[in-house]
Design a protein around this motif. Structure first.
Motif, PDB file in Angstrom:
ATOM      1  N   GLU A  93      -3.513   3.028  -1.475  1.00  0.00           N
ATOM      2  CA  GLU A  93      -3.850   2.147  -2.600  1.00  0.00           C
ATOM      3  C   GLU A  93      -2.785   1.063  -2.758  1.00  0.00           C
ATOM      4  O   GLU A  93      -1.589   1.345  -2.852  1.00  0.00           O
ATOM      5  CB  GLU A  93      -3.966   2.957  -3.887  1.00  0.00           C
ATOM      6  N   TRP A 144      -0.755   6.549  -7.828  1.00  0.00           N
ATOM      7  CA  TRP A 144      -1.514   5.806  -6.831  1.00  0.00           C
ATOM      8  C   TRP A 144      -1.832   6.731  -5.665  1.00  0.00           C
ATOM      9  O   TRP A 144      -0.984   7.490  -5.199  1.00  0.00           O
ATOM     10  CB  TRP A 144      -0.722   4.604  -6.311  1.00  0.00           C
ATOM     11  N   LYS A 181       0.845  -1.198   0.000  1.00  0.00           N
ATOM     12  CA  LYS A 181       0.000   0.000   0.000  1.00  0.00           C
ATOM     13  C   LYS A 181       0.881   1.249   0.000  1.00  0.00           C
ATOM     14  O   LYS A 181       1.888   1.302   0.707  1.00  0.00           O
ATOM     15  CB  LYS A 181      -0.932   0.006   1.204  1.00  0.00           C
ATOM     16  N   LYS A 193      -5.537  -0.998  -7.087  1.00  0.00           N
ATOM     17  CA  LYS A 193      -6.399  -1.660  -6.110  1.00  0.00           C
ATOM     18  C   LYS A 193      -7.171  -2.826  -6.704  1.00  0.00           C
ATOM     19  O   LYS A 193      -7.500  -3.775  -6.005  1.00  0.00           O
ATOM     20  CB  LYS A 193      -7.334  -0.657  -5.455  1.00  0.00           C
TER      21      LYS A 193
END
Length: 122
Positions: free
Chosen positions: A88, A84, A50, A69
């Motif tokens: 995400e 991003w 992430k 995602k």
């Protein structure tokens, strides 16, 4: 004038998240932004993780795939910029090689300067 290096030979091997690439740090702008250069060799991968803050990946050489995602593979090549959002999940990989500048900052607004690219899934 000073001339610095950010080539692969001065980078550091990264293997977090099952990654396989070399990161050459470029600069840090206070606590607000970090800029680096990622060098992925044949079968290189930046493992799925992430984004800790908004992230912009500027592909400067080579080609590969990225996911977001939805975890759908999207092909990218030199001249593409991938964005991003914070939090995400994403991944970057290549069969051949890929070199990219990465910019991580609390406030990134690439849509103010760059047109969107139509993409095809693999």
């Amino acid at each position: 004038m000073k001339i610095f290096r950010f080539d692969q030979q001065v980078g550091q091997k990264i293997n977090h998240y099952n990654s396989n690439f070399i990161m050459s740090k470029v600069t840090k702008l206070g606590s607000e932004a970090v800029i680096g250069c990622m060098h992925l060799e044949e079968n290189g991968v930046i493992g799925f993780h992430k984004a800790v803050m908004p992230q912009l990946l500027l592909i400067v050489n080579g080609e590969g795939w990225v996911t977001g995602k939805e975890q759908t593979k999207i092909q990218v090549r030199a001249g593409d910029a991938v964005f991003w959002e914070k939090g995400e999940g994403h991944q970057t990989m290549t069969d051949t090689f890929l070199t990219a500048i990465v910019i991580e900052a609390k406030e990134l607004k690439p849509e103010e300067f760059m047109p969107l690219k139509e993409v095809a899934n693999r």
